[in-house]
Design an enzyme around this catalytic site. Structure first.
Site, PDB file in Angstrom:
ATOM      1  N   THR A  51       7.477   5.633  -2.940  1.00 14.86           N
ATOM      2  CA  THR A  51       6.709   4.426  -3.271  1.00 14.86           C
ATOM      3  C   THR A  51       7.031   3.887  -4.669  1.00 14.86           C
ATOM      4  O   THR A  51       7.224   4.669  -5.612  1.00 14.86           O
ATOM      5  CB  THR A  51       5.182   4.687  -3.152  1.00 14.86           C
ATOM      6  N   SER A  52       7.026   2.561  -4.780  1.00 13.99           N
ATOM      7  CA  SER A  52       7.260   1.937  -6.096  1.00 13.99           C
ATOM      8  C   SER A  52       6.101   2.236  -7.048  1.00 13.99           C
ATOM      9  O   SER A  52       6.215   2.071  -8.254  1.00 13.99           O
ATOM     10  CB  SER A  52       7.427   0.427  -5.932  1.00 13.99           C
ATOM     11  N   GLU A  53       4.967   2.672  -6.493  1.00 15.40           N
ATOM     12  CA  GLU A  53       3.810   3.035  -7.331  1.00 15.40           C
ATOM     13  C   GLU A  53       3.799   4.526  -7.661  1.00 15.40           C
ATOM     14  O   GLU A  53       2.746   5.088  -7.974  1.00 15.40           O
ATOM     15  CB  GLU A  53       2.493   2.632  -6.651  1.00 15.40           C
ATOM     16  N   HIS A  87      -5.036  -7.238  -7.640  1.00 14.00           N
ATOM     17  CA  HIS A  87      -4.106  -6.374  -6.933  1.00 14.00           C
ATOM     18  C   HIS A  87      -4.719  -5.678  -5.714  1.00 14.00           C
ATOM     19  O   HIS A  87      -4.378  -6.004  -4.580  1.00 14.00           O
ATOM     20  CB  HIS A  87      -3.512  -5.364  -7.935  1.00 14.00           C
ATOM     21  N   HIS A 137      -3.572   3.878  -2.196  1.00 18.67           N
ATOM     22  CA  HIS A 137      -3.607   2.539  -2.795  1.00 18.67           C
ATOM     23  C   HIS A 137      -3.449   1.525  -1.667  1.00 18.67           C
ATOM     24  O   HIS A 137      -2.522   1.621  -0.865  1.00 18.67           O
ATOM     25  CB  HIS A 137      -2.478   2.379  -3.822  1.00 18.67           C
ATOM     26  N   GLY A 175       0.801  -1.224   0.000  1.00 14.26           N
ATOM     27  CA  GLY A 175       0.000   0.000   0.000  1.00 14.26           C
ATOM     28  C   GLY A 175       0.830   1.269   0.000  1.00 14.26           C
ATOM     29  O   GLY A 175       2.023   1.243   0.332  1.00 14.26           O
ATOM     30  N   GLY A 232       8.844  -0.003   0.457  1.00 18.08           N
ATOM     31  CA  GLY A 232       9.438  -1.142   1.153  1.00 18.08           C
ATOM     32  C   GLY A 232       9.432  -1.111   2.663  1.00 18.08           C
ATOM     33  O   GLY A 232      10.205  -1.839   3.300  1.00 18.08           O
TER      34      GLY A 232
HETATM   35 ZN    ZN Z   1      -0.222  -2.767  -4.322  1.00 17.86          ZN
END
Ligand code: ZN
Length: 213
Positions: free
Chosen positions: A76-78, A160, A97, A30, A48
């Site tokens: 964030t990786s998003e 997801h 998310h 998230g 992470g």
């Molecule tokens: Zn996710």
């Protein structure tokens, strides 16, 4: 007194903790972001790490291209998903998310969430988009999500999780909470023999009452 940036960072920490405690963001999953008012600067949770125990100094400041402006951790990786939503929706100031289990169950079954089953969902989340699967963290996912976000404030990402948008962090949070409640209620009513949506005229009436399209 804190300035607006510190206030928003603290609110991201608070909302992240509430999402974690609700079981909507297990492990390191998230992400939460907010836009600094009248700017193209976004504050986001780091990548992470568990979102239940953040402090305001962990929040990363990025621009609309995802470049780090300030922060000691990785964003964030998003990041592409968040920045593309802010670009597509100038009226939005917060994006969440999460992986709430009931919603994500529907997402993994490829089942849409019908928000017209009870008034709270119609008012709070509106029509829920079902977004076709794309690999997490990719531009492909960002593209699909931002396209759906043009018309929806609540999105279900196949296999997801969820994305909710709000004019404020609190609003985006409440949408995630009510979306998960809706998925839970849908599952229970399905087990009890099948849910019955409210009649179209009633849905329209409720939407009209709260000025929702
Ligand atoms: Zn996710």
């Amino acid at each position: 007194m804190f300035d607006e940036e510190e206030r928003l960072k603290r609110k991201i920490v608070e909302i992240s903790r509430r999402l974690y405690e609700k079981g909507f963001m297990e492990g390191t999953g998230g992400n939460v972001s907010a836009k600094l008012p009248n700017s193209q600067i976004i504050l986001t949770t780091p990548s992470g790490v568990c979102k239940g125990y953040l402090s305001s100094s962990d929040i990363v400041k990025i621009d609309y291209e995802g470049k780090i402006v300030e922060g000691k951790l990785k964003p964030t990786s998003e990041t592409p998903m968040h920045t593309s939503i802010y670009k597509a929706r100038p009226d939005i100031n917060a994006v969440i998310h999460a992986h709430p289990p009931f919603c994500t169950g529907f997402a993994c079954a490829g089942m849409p969430i019908d928000s017209s089953i009870f008034p709270e969902a119609i008012v709070m989340v509106g029509e829920v988009a079902l977004v076709e699967y794309a690999t997490p963290g990719t531009d492909d996912l960002a593209m699909k999500v931002s396209e759906a976000a043009k018309m929806h404030d609540a999105l279900l990402l196949q296999n997801h999780g969820t994305v909710t948008l709000g004019a404020s962090l609190e609003e985006a949070y409440l949408k995630t909470e009510v979306l998960e409640e809706t998925a839970h209620i849908l599952l229970i009513s399905t087990l009890l023999g099948g849910y019955k949506s409210l009649p179209e005229a009633e849905v329209k009436k409720i939407k009209l009452m709260v000025g929702r399209k």
